[in-house]
Scaffold this motif. Structure first.
Motif, PDB file in Angstrom:
ATOM      1  N   THR A 192      36.508  14.028  44.587  1.00 28.21           N
ATOM      2  CA  THR A 192      36.026  14.599  43.338  1.00 28.21           C
ATOM      3  C   THR A 192      35.104  15.759  43.677  1.00 28.21           C
ATOM      4  O   THR A 192      34.077  15.581  44.312  1.00 28.21           O
ATOM      5  CB  THR A 192      35.266  13.530  42.514  1.00 28.21           C
ATOM      6  OG1 THR A 192      36.160  12.436  42.307  1.00 28.21           O
ATOM      7  CG2 THR A 192      34.821  14.084  41.188  1.00 28.21           C
TER       8      THR A 192
ATOM      9  N   ASP B 118      32.783  18.985  42.601  1.00 29.49           N
ATOM     10  CA  ASP B 118      32.025  19.696  41.573  1.00 29.49           C
ATOM     11  C   ASP B 118      31.997  21.152  42.002  1.00 29.49           C
ATOM     12  O   ASP B 118      31.234  21.526  42.900  1.00 29.49           O
ATOM     13  CB  ASP B 118      30.604  19.112  41.459  1.00 29.49           C
ATOM     14  CG  ASP B 118      29.801  19.765  40.336  1.00 29.49           C
ATOM     15  OD1 ASP B 118      30.017  20.971  40.069  1.00 29.49           O
ATOM     16  OD2 ASP B 118      28.953  19.079  39.741  1.00 29.49           O
ATOM     17  N   SER B 119      32.858  21.975  41.388  1.00 23.55           N
ATOM     18  CA  SER B 119      33.013  23.337  41.892  1.00 23.55           C
ATOM     19  C   SER B 119      31.785  24.191  41.569  1.00 23.55           C
ATOM     20  O   SER B 119      31.516  25.172  42.254  1.00 23.55           O
ATOM     21  CB  SER B 119      34.302  23.978  41.385  1.00 23.55           C
ATOM     22  OG  SER B 119      34.414  23.839  40.001  1.00 23.55           O
ATOM     23  N   GLU B 120      31.032  23.824  40.533  1.00 20.64           N
ATOM     24  CA  GLU B 120      29.817  24.588  40.234  1.00 20.64           C
ATOM     25  C   GLU B 120      28.702  24.322  41.236  1.00 20.64           C
ATOM     26  O   GLU B 120      28.083  25.240  41.753  1.00 20.64           O
ATOM     27  CB  GLU B 120      29.329  24.291  38.812  1.00 20.64           C
ATOM     28  CG  GLU B 120      29.826  25.345  37.836  1.00 20.64           C
ATOM     29  CD  GLU B 120      29.650  24.943  36.397  1.00 20.64           C
ATOM     30  OE1 GLU B 120      28.581  24.413  36.041  1.00 20.64           O
ATOM     31  OE2 GLU B 120      30.603  25.175  35.629  1.00 20.64           O
ATOM     32  N   LYS B 121      28.484  23.032  41.502  1.00 22.38           N
ATOM     33  CA  LYS B 121      27.417  22.680  42.450  1.00 22.38           C
ATOM     34  C   LYS B 121      27.880  22.796  43.908  1.00 22.38           C
ATOM     35  O   LYS B 121      27.065  22.826  44.828  1.00 22.38           O
ATOM     36  CB  LYS B 121      26.926  21.254  42.188  1.00 22.38           C
ATOM     37  CG  LYS B 121      26.257  21.082  40.823  1.00 22.38           C
ATOM     38  CD  LYS B 121      25.420  19.798  40.781  1.00 22.38           C
ATOM     39  CE  LYS B 121      24.702  19.616  39.451  1.00 22.38           C
ATOM     40  NZ  LYS B 121      25.621  19.069  38.419  1.00 22.38           N
TER      41      LYS B 121
ATOM     42  N   THR C 254      29.763  20.483  45.554  1.00 21.38           N
ATOM     43  CA  THR C 254      29.641  19.169  46.204  1.00 21.38           C
ATOM     44  C   THR C 254      30.950  18.395  46.128  1.00 21.38           C
ATOM     45  O   THR C 254      31.810  18.684  45.295  1.00 21.38           O
ATOM     46  CB  THR C 254      28.548  18.323  45.529  1.00 21.38           C
ATOM     47  OG1 THR C 254      28.888  18.155  44.148  1.00 21.38           O
ATOM     48  CG2 THR C 254      27.189  18.970  45.647  1.00 21.38           C
TER      49      THR C 254
ATOM     50  N   ASP D 263      37.129  23.927  45.451  1.00 20.24           N
ATOM     51  CA  ASP D 263      37.801  23.225  44.352  1.00 20.24           C
ATOM     52  C   ASP D 263      38.642  22.117  44.983  1.00 20.24           C
ATOM     53  O   ASP D 263      38.708  22.019  46.208  1.00 20.24           O
ATOM     54  CB  ASP D 263      38.680  24.193  43.539  1.00 20.24           C
ATOM     55  CG  ASP D 263      38.788  23.765  42.076  1.00 20.24           C
ATOM     56  OD1 ASP D 263      39.108  22.581  41.831  1.00 20.24           O
ATOM     57  OD2 ASP D 263      38.539  24.604  41.198  1.00 20.24           O
TER      58      ASP D 263
ATOM     59  N   HIS E 237      40.293  22.480  34.567  1.00 24.54           N
ATOM     60  CA  HIS E 237      39.539  21.374  35.174  1.00 24.54           C
ATOM     61  C   HIS E 237      39.345  20.220  34.202  1.00 24.54           C
ATOM     62  O   HIS E 237      39.228  19.075  34.602  1.00 24.54           O
ATOM     63  CB  HIS E 237      38.163  21.862  35.645  1.00 24.54           C
ATOM     64  CG  HIS E 237      38.237  22.814  36.791  1.00 24.54           C
ATOM     65  ND1 HIS E 237      38.150  24.172  36.630  1.00 24.54           N
ATOM     66  CD2 HIS E 237      38.406  22.596  38.112  1.00 24.54           C
ATOM     67  CE1 HIS E 237      38.264  24.762  37.817  1.00 24.54           C
ATOM     68  NE2 HIS E 237      38.423  23.825  38.724  1.00 24.54           N
TER      69      HIS E 237
ATOM     70  N   VAL F  52      35.736  16.467  32.977  1.00 26.16           N
ATOM     71  CA  VAL F  52      35.076  15.989  34.204  1.00 26.16           C
ATOM     72  C   VAL F  52      35.920  16.244  35.457  1.00 26.16           C
ATOM     73  O   VAL F  52      35.795  15.550  36.456  1.00 26.16           O
ATOM     74  CB  VAL F  52      34.716  14.476  34.112  1.00 26.16           C
ATOM     75  CG1 VAL F  52      33.671  14.240  33.044  1.00 26.16           C
ATOM     76  CG2 VAL F  52      35.957  13.623  33.875  1.00 26.16           C
ATOM     77  N   GLY F  53      36.810  17.235  35.381  1.00 27.87           N
ATOM     78  CA  GLY F  53      37.598  17.577  36.567  1.00 27.87           C
ATOM     79  C   GLY F  53      38.901  16.812  36.687  1.00 27.87           C
ATOM     80  O   GLY F  53      39.586  16.904  37.703  1.00 27.87           O
TER      81      GLY F  53
END
Ligand SMILES: [Zn+2]
Length: 321
Positions: free
Chosen positions: A74, A76-79, A81, A111, A154, A157-158
């Motif tokens: 999983t 988190d493309s913004e953060k 992580t 991603d 996305h 929640v992705g």
């Protein structure tokens, strides 16, 4: 002109490429993925490998617009992580972006691997850089990515673009997600074999494929396709069902998104034109009339390179925003 770095992080190898801004691959290399000790060496190894290669080629951080990476789990493309990448032993949150930017001095974006492969096929592969492209990958599982109006989907929640979990048979096989009859249960490499075993039980005619299954020999998706090419009756029945399920899923994808192209890739797609023709027949049956004439099914072109090329294209997307 600045260059791009694309990274395809997998459970056994990490693939790297240096590309031009136009997406031309100039250098490629790979390292083994060290998943020991909860995968704590993975990111340091990536940083070391990049820095080593850059000095080898006489390049510095300033020569690069950025690094893009596709990762399992999983994301988190913004953060920047990753969590829950079980084939990497990454069960806790990994601050990948922070570490790689600090270690290389190059901007980083990330991603999930299926989305990144979709971007690769869209940019330099069968998607011909269209604004609306869907990628379906048939491997050990079934994955995918959706690009609509030029943007990766996305979802909240992705979980957008989970094409493998489109339900194609409500009474079907149990899926790992808890539901029954997901596309993945019948169109993955193991899914094709599962269909073959099931149909073999009910089949009473002449078939070498049936003989192999009854004899306990190893049967793979490729075995089924190879036998179908030779006219094996059971193999043809099995593949007709496989084409039906995949054609149904593609028909529904087409009816929702009307993409220019639905690209089919992954190991199972090595069956080639035969597979494409089989799926097209059912796609045409299930697609809405205007979708039928405007959405094309194509085989993926990039193979293993889709990941690094798509990862590099993330850099271009993020530098636009
Ligand atoms: Zn499922």
């Amino acid at each position: 002109m600045k260059k791009l770095i694309g990274i395809d992080l997998g459970g056994t190898t990490v693939k790297f490429a240096i590309l031009t801004e136009e997406g031309e691959v100039q250098q490629k290399w790979s390292i083994e993925t060290d998943i020991q000790d909860a995968g704590k060496n993975i990111v340091p190894n990536i940083i070391e490998s990049i820095n080593h290669r850059l000095s080898l080629y006489g390049l510095s951080a300033d020569d690069f617009l950025g690094i893009g990476m596709g990762s399992p789990g999983t994301v988190d493309s913004e953060k920047g992580t990753v969590i829950g990448a079980f084939n990497l032993n990454w069960t806790t949150l990994q601050p990948v972006k922070e570490l790689i930017e600090a270690g290389t001095g190059i901007p980083f974006c990330i991603d999930n691997d299926a989305n990144v492969a979709a971007l690769g096929e869209r940019w330099k592969g069968a998607g011909e850089n269209g604004a609306d492209v869907v990628f379906v990958t048939l491997g050990t599982g079934v994955g995918g990515g959706i690009i609509a109006d030029g943007n990766l989907i996305h979802g909240k929640v992705g979980a957008g673009g989970e094409i493998g979990h489109i339900i194609v048979d409500t009474e079907g096989y149990q899926c790992t997600c808890g539901n029954k009859g997901c596309l993945e249960t019948v169109a993955s490499a193991t899914g094709v074999v599962r269909l073959a075993r099931d149909f073999s039980e009910k089949f009473s005619g002449e078939s070498e494929l049936k003989w192999l299954i009854d004899d306990g020999q190893e049967v793979t998706a490729k075995t089924v396709f190879d036998h179908a090419k030779r006219g094996d009756k059971l193999a043809l029945i099995v593949l007709d069902k496989f084409y039906y399920y995949l054609g149904l899923a593609c028909g529904n994808i087409g009816n929702i998104l009307n993409p220019e192209t639905i690209v089919i890739g992954g190991g199972v797609s090595a069956a080639g034109e035969m597979l494409l023709t089989g799926v097209e027949e059912y796609f045409h049956k299930f697609a809405f009339p205007t979708v039928r004439t405007s959405t094309k099914l194509k085989l993926a072109l990039l193979g293993n390179d889709a990941g690094v090329i798509g990862a590099a294209s993330l850099v271009k997307q993020s530098s636009k925003n």
